[in-house]
Design a protein around this motif. Sequence first.
Motif, mmCIF file in Angstrom:
data_model
loop_
_atom_site.group_PDB
_atom_site.id
_atom_site.type_symbol
_atom_site.label_atom_id
_atom_site.label_comp_id
_atom_site.label_asym_id
_atom_site.label_seq_id
_atom_site.Cartn_x
_atom_site.Cartn_y
_atom_site.Cartn_z
ATOM 1 N N TRP A 180 61.502 33.124 -96.314
ATOM 2 C CA TRP A 180 62.605 32.910 -97.250
ATOM 3 C C TRP A 180 63.908 33.439 -96.666
ATOM 4 N N GLU A 181 65.010 32.949 -97.208
ATOM 5 C CA GLU A 181 66.322 33.440 -96.793
ATOM 6 C C GLU A 181 66.581 34.809 -97.421
ATOM 7 N N GLU A 182 67.144 35.721 -96.644
ATOM 8 C CA GLU A 182 67.480 37.051 -97.156
ATOM 9 C C GLU A 182 68.961 37.100 -97.518
ATOM 10 N N VAL A 183 69.237 37.485 -98.750
ATOM 11 C CA VAL A 183 70.603 37.606 -99.247
ATOM 12 C C VAL A 183 70.863 39.069 -99.581
ATOM 13 N N VAL A 184 71.963 39.610 -99.097
ATOM 14 C CA VAL A 184 72.328 41.004 -99.331
ATOM 15 C C VAL A 184 73.479 41.046 -100.334
ATOM 16 N N VAL A 185 73.259 41.752 -101.441
ATOM 17 C CA VAL A 185 74.274 41.888 -102.482
ATOM 18 C C VAL A 185 74.855 43.298 -102.413
ATOM 19 N N ASP A 186 76.151 43.401 -102.222
ATOM 20 C CA ASP A 186 76.850 44.695 -102.202
ATOM 21 C C ASP A 186 77.580 44.877 -103.525
ATOM 22 N N LEU A 187 77.306 45.981 -104.193
ATOM 23 C CA LEU A 187 77.930 46.209 -105.493
ATOM 24 C C LEU A 187 78.087 47.698 -105.747
ATOM 25 N N LEU A 188 78.948 48.014 -106.687
ATOM 26 C CA LEU A 188 79.172 49.388 -107.139
ATOM 27 C C LEU A 188 78.995 49.441 -108.649
ATOM 28 N N ARG A 189 78.394 50.534 -109.112
ATOM 29 C CA ARG A 189 78.288 50.766 -110.551
ATOM 30 C C ARG A 189 78.477 52.253 -110.794
ATOM 31 N N ASP A 190 79.352 52.592 -111.722
ATOM 32 C CA ASP A 190 79.573 54.011 -111.991
ATOM 33 C C ASP A 190 78.778 54.457 -113.213
ATOM 34 N N GLN A 191 78.906 55.748 -113.564
ATOM 35 C CA GLN A 191 78.135 56.308 -114.665
ATOM 36 C C GLN A 191 78.557 55.766 -116.018
ATOM 37 N N ARG A 192 79.732 55.158 -116.083
ATOM 38 C CA ARG A 192 80.219 54.593 -117.346
ATOM 39 C C ARG A 192 79.767 53.146 -117.533
ATOM 40 N N GLY A 193 79.041 52.604 -116.562
ATOM 41 C CA GLY A 193 78.566 51.235 -116.682
ATOM 42 C C GLY A 193 79.514 50.192 -116.118
ATOM 43 N N ASN A 194 80.616 50.626 -115.495
ATOM 44 C CA ASN A 194 81.514 49.661 -114.845
ATOM 45 C C ASN A 194 80.827 49.076 -113.623
ATOM 46 N N PHE A 195 81.015 47.800 -113.411
ATOM 47 C CA PHE A 195 80.267 47.063 -112.403
ATOM 48 C C PHE A 195 81.234 46.316 -111.493
ATOM 49 N N ASN A 196 81.096 46.498 -110.179
ATOM 50 C CA ASN A 196 81.980 45.851 -109.207
ATOM 51 C C ASN A 196 81.132 45.131 -108.167
ATOM 52 N N PHE A 197 81.152 43.811 -108.240
ATOM 53 C CA PHE A 197 80.391 42.956 -107.333
ATOM 54 C C PHE A 197 81.352 42.487 -106.246
ATOM 55 N N PHE A 198 81.260 43.086 -105.034
ATOM 56 C CA PHE A 198 82.352 42.856 -104.080
ATOM 57 C C PHE A 198 81.952 42.152 -102.798
ATOM 58 N N ASN A 199 80.683 41.877 -102.561
ATOM 59 C CA ASN A 199 80.348 41.150 -101.333
ATOM 60 C C ASN A 199 78.971 40.518 -101.452
ATOM 61 N N LEU A 200 78.831 39.383 -100.782
ATOM 62 C CA LEU A 200 77.558 38.668 -100.721
ATOM 63 C C LEU A 200 77.389 38.179 -99.294
ATOM 64 N N ALA A 201 76.272 38.532 -98.668
ATOM 65 C CA ALA A 201 76.043 38.176 -97.264
ATOM 66 C C ALA A 201 74.649 37.581 -97.104
ATOM 67 N N ALA A 202 74.509 36.712 -96.120
ATOM 68 C CA ALA A 202 73.217 36.094 -95.831
ATOM 69 C C ALA A 202 72.806 36.429 -94.407
ATOM 70 N N SER A 203 71.527 36.700 -94.220
ATOM 71 C CA SER A 203 70.997 36.992 -92.896
ATOM 72 C C SER A 203 70.623 35.694 -92.191
ATOM 73 N N LEU A 204 70.963 35.597 -90.905
ATOM 74 C CA LEU A 204 70.575 34.417 -90.136
ATOM 75 C C LEU A 204 69.070 34.357 -89.918
ATOM 76 N N GLU A 205 68.405 35.498 -89.991
ATOM 77 C CA GLU A 205 66.956 35.554 -89.830
ATOM 78 C C GLU A 205 66.285 35.566 -91.203
ATOM 79 N N PRO A 206 65.047 35.115 -91.300
ATOM 80 C CA PRO A 206 64.350 35.130 -92.590
ATOM 81 C C PRO A 206 63.983 36.543 -93.022
ATOM 82 N N VAL A 207 63.388 36.654 -94.202
ATOM 83 C CA VAL A 207 63.054 37.955 -94.791
ATOM 84 C C VAL A 207 62.150 38.775 -93.884
#
Length: 272
Positions: free
Chosen positions: A214-241
Amino acid sequence: MPKISNYNKVLIIGSGPNIIGSVAELDLMTKQAIDALVEENVSVVLVNPNPATVATDKRPGVTIYLEPLTLSFMKRILRMEEPDAIITAYGSLVGLDLTRKLMQDGILKEIGIELLTVSKKALELKQPSQQLAFCAENQLPTGRSWHLSKQHSLQDLLPQLTFPVLVTKYHRFVKNDHLRIKDAAQLQAYFAQEQRSEHFSLADYRLTEDLSDWEEVVVDLLRDQRGNFNFFNLAASLEPVGINSGDSVLVSPILDLNNDQVQRLRMLSRKL
Protein backbone atom coordinates in the motif's frame (compact mmCIF):
# COMPACT_ATOMS: atom_id res chain seq x y z
CA MET A 1 -3.20 28.12 18.62
CA PRO A 2 -2.06 30.25 21.57
CA LYS A 3 1.56 30.08 22.63
CA ILE A 4 2.37 28.42 25.96
CA SER A 5 5.33 30.18 27.58
CA ASN A 6 5.43 28.70 31.09
CA TYR A 7 8.29 26.26 30.38
CA ASN A 8 11.77 27.36 31.42
CA LYS A 9 13.49 23.99 31.09
CA VAL A 10 12.54 20.98 28.97
CA LEU A 11 14.16 17.53 28.96
CA ILE A 12 14.34 15.58 25.69
CA ILE A 13 14.77 11.80 25.69
CA GLY A 14 16.99 10.78 22.77
CA SER A 15 16.70 7.63 20.67
CA GLY A 16 20.03 6.06 21.60
CA PRO A 17 22.06 4.13 18.99
CA ASN A 18 21.14 4.87 15.39
CA ILE A 19 19.68 1.93 13.52
CA ILE A 20 19.31 2.32 9.76
CA GLY A 21 15.65 1.94 8.85
CA SER A 22 14.48 2.47 12.41
CA VAL A 23 15.52 5.61 14.32
CA ALA A 24 18.25 7.27 12.23
CA GLU A 25 15.89 10.07 11.16
CA LEU A 26 15.07 10.93 14.80
CA ASP A 27 18.50 12.56 15.26
CA LEU A 28 17.62 15.33 12.80
CA MET A 29 14.19 15.76 14.37
CA THR A 30 15.78 16.09 17.82
CA LYS A 31 18.15 18.79 16.54
CA GLN A 32 15.25 20.73 15.04
CA ALA A 33 13.36 20.52 18.33
CA ILE A 34 16.41 21.83 20.22
CA ASP A 35 16.76 24.70 17.72
CA ALA A 36 13.12 25.69 18.25
CA LEU A 37 13.34 25.56 22.06
CA VAL A 38 16.63 27.47 22.26
CA GLU A 39 15.19 30.13 19.98
CA GLU A 40 12.41 30.62 22.54
CA ASN A 41 15.00 30.91 25.38
CA VAL A 42 14.01 27.55 26.87
CA SER A 43 16.84 25.61 28.52
CA VAL A 44 17.20 22.11 27.08
CA VAL A 45 18.41 18.93 28.76
CA LEU A 46 19.16 16.11 26.31
CA VAL A 47 19.65 12.52 27.48
CA ASN A 48 21.12 10.33 24.74
CA PRO A 49 23.81 7.63 25.21
CA ASN A 50 24.94 7.96 21.60
CA PRO A 51 27.61 10.67 21.10
CA ALA A 52 27.74 10.06 17.32
CA THR A 53 24.72 12.25 16.62
CA VAL A 54 24.18 15.82 15.48
CA ALA A 55 21.83 16.52 18.39
CA THR A 56 24.54 15.84 21.00
CA ASP A 57 26.90 18.53 19.65
CA LYS A 58 27.79 21.08 22.34
CA ARG A 59 25.94 24.38 22.15
CA PRO A 60 24.84 27.17 24.54
CA GLY A 61 21.65 26.56 26.45
CA VAL A 62 21.81 22.77 26.11
CA THR A 63 22.93 20.34 28.81
CA ILE A 64 23.82 16.90 27.44
CA TYR A 65 23.91 13.62 29.37
CA LEU A 66 25.52 10.68 27.56
CA GLU A 67 23.96 8.25 30.02
CA PRO A 68 22.12 4.93 29.52
CA LEU A 69 18.37 5.26 29.01
CA THR A 70 17.48 3.38 32.19
CA LEU A 71 15.04 4.20 34.95
CA SER A 72 17.70 4.67 37.65
CA PHE A 73 19.85 7.07 35.57
CA MET A 74 16.82 9.03 34.37
CA LYS A 75 15.43 9.48 37.91
CA ARG A 76 18.81 10.80 39.03
CA ILE A 77 18.91 13.29 36.14
CA LEU A 78 15.33 14.43 36.77
CA ARG A 79 16.07 15.16 40.43
CA MET A 80 19.22 17.14 39.51
CA GLU A 81 17.74 19.15 36.64
CA GLU A 82 14.07 19.43 37.70
CA PRO A 83 12.70 20.21 34.20
CA ASP A 84 9.21 21.62 33.70
CA ALA A 85 8.36 19.05 31.04
CA ILE A 86 9.63 16.01 29.11
CA ILE A 87 9.52 15.55 25.34
CA THR A 88 9.36 11.88 24.35
CA ALA A 89 8.50 11.99 20.64
CA TYR A 90 12.13 11.64 19.54
CA GLY A 91 13.08 8.71 21.76
CA SER A 92 11.72 5.89 19.55
CA LEU A 93 10.35 2.82 21.33
CA VAL A 94 13.19 2.95 23.87
CA GLY A 95 12.16 6.44 24.95
CA LEU A 96 8.49 5.50 25.12
CA ASP A 97 9.25 2.46 27.27
CA LEU A 98 11.37 4.60 29.58
CA THR A 99 8.63 7.22 29.86
CA ARG A 100 6.13 4.49 30.69
CA LYS A 101 8.38 3.31 33.52
CA LEU A 102 8.75 6.88 34.81
CA MET A 103 4.98 7.24 34.94
CA GLN A 104 4.56 3.95 36.77
CA ASP A 105 7.31 4.94 39.22
CA GLY A 106 5.45 8.14 40.09
CA ILE A 107 8.44 10.47 39.90
CA LEU A 108 6.85 12.68 37.23
CA LYS A 109 3.87 13.38 39.49
CA GLU A 110 6.14 13.75 42.52
CA ILE A 111 8.30 16.47 40.94
CA GLY A 112 5.46 18.01 38.91
CA ILE A 113 6.85 17.31 35.42
CA GLU A 114 4.49 17.56 32.46
CA LEU A 115 4.44 15.09 29.60
CA LEU A 116 4.69 16.64 26.10
CA THR A 117 4.21 15.13 22.60
CA VAL A 118 2.60 11.94 23.89
CA SER A 119 -0.44 11.36 26.09
CA LYS A 120 -0.83 8.98 29.00
CA LYS A 121 -3.44 7.07 27.00
CA ALA A 122 -0.98 6.52 24.15
CA LEU A 123 1.61 5.15 26.57
CA GLU A 124 -0.93 2.68 27.90
CA LEU A 125 -1.42 1.23 24.41
CA LYS A 126 1.84 -0.71 24.40
CA GLN A 127 0.87 -3.95 22.66
CA PRO A 128 -0.36 -4.04 19.01
CA SER A 129 -3.48 -5.85 20.22
CA GLN A 130 -4.26 -2.92 22.54
CA GLN A 131 -3.74 -0.44 19.71
CA LEU A 132 -6.04 -2.42 17.39
CA ALA A 133 -8.69 -2.67 20.09
CA PHE A 134 -8.48 1.11 20.66
CA CYS A 135 -8.93 1.78 16.92
CA ALA A 136 -11.87 -0.63 16.71
CA GLU A 137 -13.50 0.97 19.76
CA ASN A 138 -13.23 4.40 18.11
CA GLN A 139 -14.27 3.14 14.67
CA LEU A 140 -10.89 3.80 13.07
CA PRO A 141 -10.16 1.50 10.09
CA THR A 142 -7.30 -0.98 10.49
CA GLY A 143 -5.91 -3.99 8.66
CA ARG A 144 -7.86 -7.16 9.44
CA SER A 145 -6.40 -10.11 11.30
CA TRP A 146 -7.50 -13.66 12.10
CA HIS A 147 -5.99 -15.74 14.93
CA LEU A 148 -6.73 -19.35 14.08
CA SER A 149 -8.05 -21.89 16.60
CA LYS A 150 -9.68 -25.30 16.67
CA GLN A 151 -13.05 -23.64 16.16
CA HIS A 152 -11.86 -22.15 12.87
CA SER A 153 -11.99 -23.95 9.57
CA LEU A 154 -9.65 -22.69 6.89
CA GLN A 155 -12.37 -23.29 4.29
CA ASP A 156 -14.77 -21.09 6.28
CA LEU A 157 -12.18 -18.27 6.48
CA LEU A 158 -11.25 -18.23 2.79
CA PRO A 159 -14.26 -16.11 1.65
CA GLN A 160 -13.31 -13.46 4.26
CA LEU A 161 -9.67 -13.16 3.21
CA THR A 162 -8.29 -10.48 0.94
CA PHE A 163 -5.08 -11.67 -0.70
CA PRO A 164 -2.18 -11.30 -0.32
CA VAL A 165 -2.11 -12.20 3.39
CA LEU A 166 0.70 -12.63 5.89
CA VAL A 167 0.87 -15.91 7.80
CA THR A 168 2.59 -15.72 11.18
CA LYS A 169 3.66 -18.97 12.80
CA TYR A 170 4.37 -18.54 16.52
CA HIS A 171 7.28 -20.31 18.22
CA ARG A 172 8.03 -20.50 21.91
CA PHE A 173 11.83 -20.36 21.98
CA VAL A 174 12.84 -19.00 18.55
CA LYS A 175 11.72 -16.13 16.32
CA ASN A 176 8.31 -16.37 14.71
CA ASP A 177 8.03 -17.26 11.03
CA HIS A 178 6.37 -14.86 8.57
CA LEU A 179 5.22 -15.89 5.10
CA ARG A 180 3.50 -13.88 2.38
CA ILE A 181 0.72 -15.83 0.66
CA LYS A 182 -0.50 -14.63 -2.73
CA ASP A 183 -3.68 -16.70 -3.26
CA ALA A 184 -6.00 -19.30 -1.76
CA ALA A 185 -4.29 -22.22 -3.51
CA GLN A 186 -0.91 -21.33 -2.01
CA LEU A 187 -2.51 -20.93 1.44
CA GLN A 188 -4.17 -24.33 1.29
CA ALA A 189 -0.94 -25.96 0.10
CA TYR A 190 0.98 -24.32 2.96
CA PHE A 191 -1.38 -25.61 5.66
CA ALA A 192 -1.54 -29.05 4.04
CA GLN A 193 2.25 -29.20 4.41
CA GLU A 194 2.14 -27.83 7.99
CA GLN A 195 -0.46 -30.41 9.10
CA ARG A 196 2.08 -33.17 8.53
CA SER A 197 4.11 -31.82 11.45
CA GLU A 198 3.88 -33.83 14.66
CA HIS A 199 3.18 -30.73 16.82
CA PHE A 200 0.79 -28.95 14.45
CA SER A 201 -1.84 -26.72 16.09
CA LEU A 202 -4.01 -24.07 14.43
CA ALA A 203 -3.63 -21.90 17.54
CA ASP A 204 0.01 -21.27 16.53
CA TYR A 205 -1.00 -19.35 13.40
CA ARG A 206 -2.34 -15.89 12.63
CA LEU A 207 -3.46 -14.50 9.28
CA THR A 208 -3.08 -10.77 8.70
CA GLU A 209 -4.15 -8.58 5.80
CA ASP A 210 -0.94 -7.70 3.92
CA LEU A 211 -0.60 -3.91 3.53
CA SER A 212 3.09 -3.90 2.59
CA ASP A 213 2.32 -2.83 -1.02
CA TRP A 214 0.00 0.00 0.00
CA GLU A 215 0.97 3.64 -0.38
CA GLU A 216 2.31 5.27 2.79
CA VAL A 217 0.95 8.73 3.60
CA VAL A 218 2.50 10.85 6.36
CA VAL A 219 0.23 13.35 8.11
CA ASP A 220 1.93 16.18 10.04
CA LEU A 221 -0.27 17.94 12.56
CA LEU A 222 -0.26 19.80 15.86
CA ARG A 223 -2.80 19.64 18.66
CA ASP A 224 -2.57 21.52 21.93
CA GLN A 225 -4.11 20.81 25.34
CA ARG A 226 -7.07 23.06 24.55
CA GLY A 227 -8.07 20.93 21.57
CA ASN A 228 -6.84 23.33 18.88
CA PHE A 229 -5.89 21.41 15.77
CA ASN A 230 -3.40 22.44 13.06
CA PHE A 231 -3.11 20.24 9.98
CA PHE A 232 -0.06 21.64 8.20
CA ASN A 233 1.49 19.04 5.90
CA LEU A 234 0.71 15.90 3.92
CA ALA A 235 3.47 13.82 2.32
CA ALA A 236 3.60 10.57 0.37
CA SER A 237 6.42 8.04 0.36
CA LEU A 238 7.74 6.88 -3.01
CA GLU A 239 8.19 3.43 -1.48
CA PRO A 240 5.30 1.25 -0.25
CA VAL A 241 4.43 0.67 3.41
CA GLY A 242 6.82 -2.28 3.61
CA ILE A 243 9.80 0.13 3.32
CA ASN A 244 10.51 2.36 6.32
CA SER A 245 9.79 6.00 5.45
CA GLY A 246 13.22 6.95 6.83
CA ASP A 247 14.78 4.94 3.99
CA SER A 248 12.51 6.38 1.33
CA VAL A 249 11.86 9.72 -0.38
CA LEU A 250 8.86 11.77 0.75
CA VAL A 251 6.98 13.96 -1.71
CA SER A 252 5.18 17.01 -0.34
CA PRO A 253 2.62 18.25 -1.14
CA ILE A 254 1.08 14.91 -2.06
CA LEU A 255 0.03 14.67 -5.70
CA ASP A 256 -2.22 11.61 -6.01
CA LEU A 257 -4.99 12.25 -3.45
CA ASN A 258 -8.15 14.19 -4.28
CA ASN A 259 -9.82 16.64 -1.91
CA ASP A 260 -12.31 14.07 -0.54
CA GLN A 261 -9.45 11.73 0.42
CA VAL A 262 -7.50 14.58 2.05
CA GLN A 263 -10.56 15.63 4.06
CA ARG A 264 -11.07 12.02 5.21
CA LEU A 265 -7.45 11.90 6.40
CA ARG A 266 -8.00 15.15 8.29
CA MET A 267 -11.12 13.72 9.94
CA LEU A 268 -9.42 10.46 10.97
CA SER A 269 -6.34 12.32 12.24
CA ARG A 270 -8.47 14.65 14.34
CA LYS A 271 -10.41 11.69 15.77
CA LEU A 272 -7.22 9.80 16.60
